[in-house]
Design a protein around this motif. Sequence first.
Motif, PDB file in Angstrom:
ATOM      1  N   ARG A   1      -7.452   3.258  -4.748  1.00  0.00           N
ATOM      2  CA  ARG A   1      -8.532   3.553  -3.802  1.00  0.00           C
ATOM      3  C   ARG A   1      -8.838   5.043  -3.850  1.00  0.00           C
ATOM      4  O   ARG A   1      -7.935   5.876  -3.748  1.00  0.00           O
TER       5      ARG A   1
ATOM      6  N   GLU B   1       0.835  -1.198   0.000  1.00  0.00           N
ATOM      7  CA  GLU B   1       0.000   0.000   0.000  1.00  0.00           C
ATOM      8  C   GLU B   1       0.868   1.244   0.000  1.00  0.00           C
ATOM      9  O   GLU B   1       1.835   1.338   0.750  1.00  0.00           O
TER      10      GLU B   1
ATOM     11  N   VAL C   1      -2.679   0.669  -4.326  1.00  0.00           N
ATOM     12  CA  VAL C   1      -2.391  -0.554  -3.569  1.00  0.00           C
ATOM     13  C   VAL C   1      -2.153  -1.694  -4.560  1.00  0.00           C
ATOM     14  O   VAL C   1      -2.923  -1.847  -5.520  1.00  0.00           O
TER      15      VAL C   1
ATOM     16  N   CYS D   1      -5.162   6.409  -3.158  1.00  0.00           N
ATOM     17  CA  CYS D   1      -4.152   5.565  -2.512  1.00  0.00           C
ATOM     18  C   CYS D   1      -3.964   4.315  -3.365  1.00  0.00           C
ATOM     19  O   CYS D   1      -4.842   3.454  -3.398  1.00  0.00           O
TER      20      CYS D   1
ATOM     21  N   ARG E   1       0.355   5.553  -0.022  1.00  0.00           N
ATOM     22  CA  ARG E   1      -0.239   6.420   1.000  1.00  0.00           C
ATOM     23  C   ARG E   1      -1.315   7.276   0.337  1.00  0.00           C
ATOM     24  O   ARG E   1      -1.275   7.538  -0.853  1.00  0.00           O
ATOM     25  N   TRP E   2      -2.253   7.713   1.120  1.00  0.00           N
ATOM     26  CA  TRP E   2      -3.273   8.634   0.610  1.00  0.00           C
ATOM     27  C   TRP E   2      -2.615   9.968   0.294  1.00  0.00           C
ATOM     28  O   TRP E   2      -1.858  10.507   1.107  1.00  0.00           O
TER      29      TRP E   2
ATOM     30  N   ARG F   1      -1.591  -5.842  -4.382  1.00  0.00           N
ATOM     31  CA  ARG F   1      -1.515  -7.022  -3.502  1.00  0.00           C
ATOM     32  C   ARG F   1      -0.270  -7.846  -3.817  1.00  0.00           C
ATOM     33  O   ARG F   1       0.287  -8.494  -2.934  1.00  0.00           O
TER      34      ARG F   1
END
Lengths: 133, 133
Positions: free
Chosen positions: A78, A55, A103, A101, A57-58, A105
């Motif tokens: 996101r 992830e 991300v 954000c 960061r926002w 996996r």
Amino acid sequence: MTRRKGWHDGDKRKKPMSDAINLAEKLASFDQKWSPRTVATFNGHDVMVVKVEGEFRWHSHPDTDDFFLVLQGEIEIRLRDRVVTLRAGEIFVVPKGVEHCPVARKEAHLLLIEPTGTSNTGDAATAAERNPI
Amino acid sequence: MTRRKGWHDGDKRKKPMSDAINLAEKLASFDQKWSPRTVATFNGHDVMVVKVEGEFRWHSHPDTDDFFLVLQGEIEIRLRDRVVTLRAGEIFVVPKGVEHCPVARKEAHLLLIEPTGTSNTGDAATAAERNPI
């Protein structure tokens, strides 16, 4: 294969002009995640490749839209109201000012385009360095 | 699959924000050659996909660099002093003012990025229309 930058004789400003730029070769030359590498520039923008995993960061970019193209793997972008899933061969533009954000996996490879000098976090203090390769 | 554009609630200007844009789906939606279709915009630029086959024409863009990414197939970008061969996964930027002639021996699919309003031939009189899809 090493490809050297050359000078194009027809360009009076003698701006260096690259040869073909192979994105997979550029990506194979480094392992660091979330560290974009500039592979070309055009119209005041950096064209970058980046490996991502986990992830980020926002953040948001107040003055620039944020262009993503997934080259390999899959990411989520996101947003505050939804999640956009992006797979290889898909693009998405986060409009300026919109918090997001990214991300991944699993490891994924992206092409990013941002104005030269833009911080990848929207904040110069936390931005990754821009390393031309 | 149909993906409709939506409005992002967090954006006060209510700029429409697309969902993920699948380049192969966009390319599958038309057959015309040398007719770029705009699939997204960012920072005043059109992001376009185009199918090419055969020889285009010699031209240059006085005010803008010309970004090429080959998505499928192979093209040559002929310059006055050399030829750059571009395969899938490779990019090339023709600096502004540099004459070039794209050629594809077989059908190839490209991602192009140019400032919105740029003529694809460097000449409004002979330019292909910009068709958003």
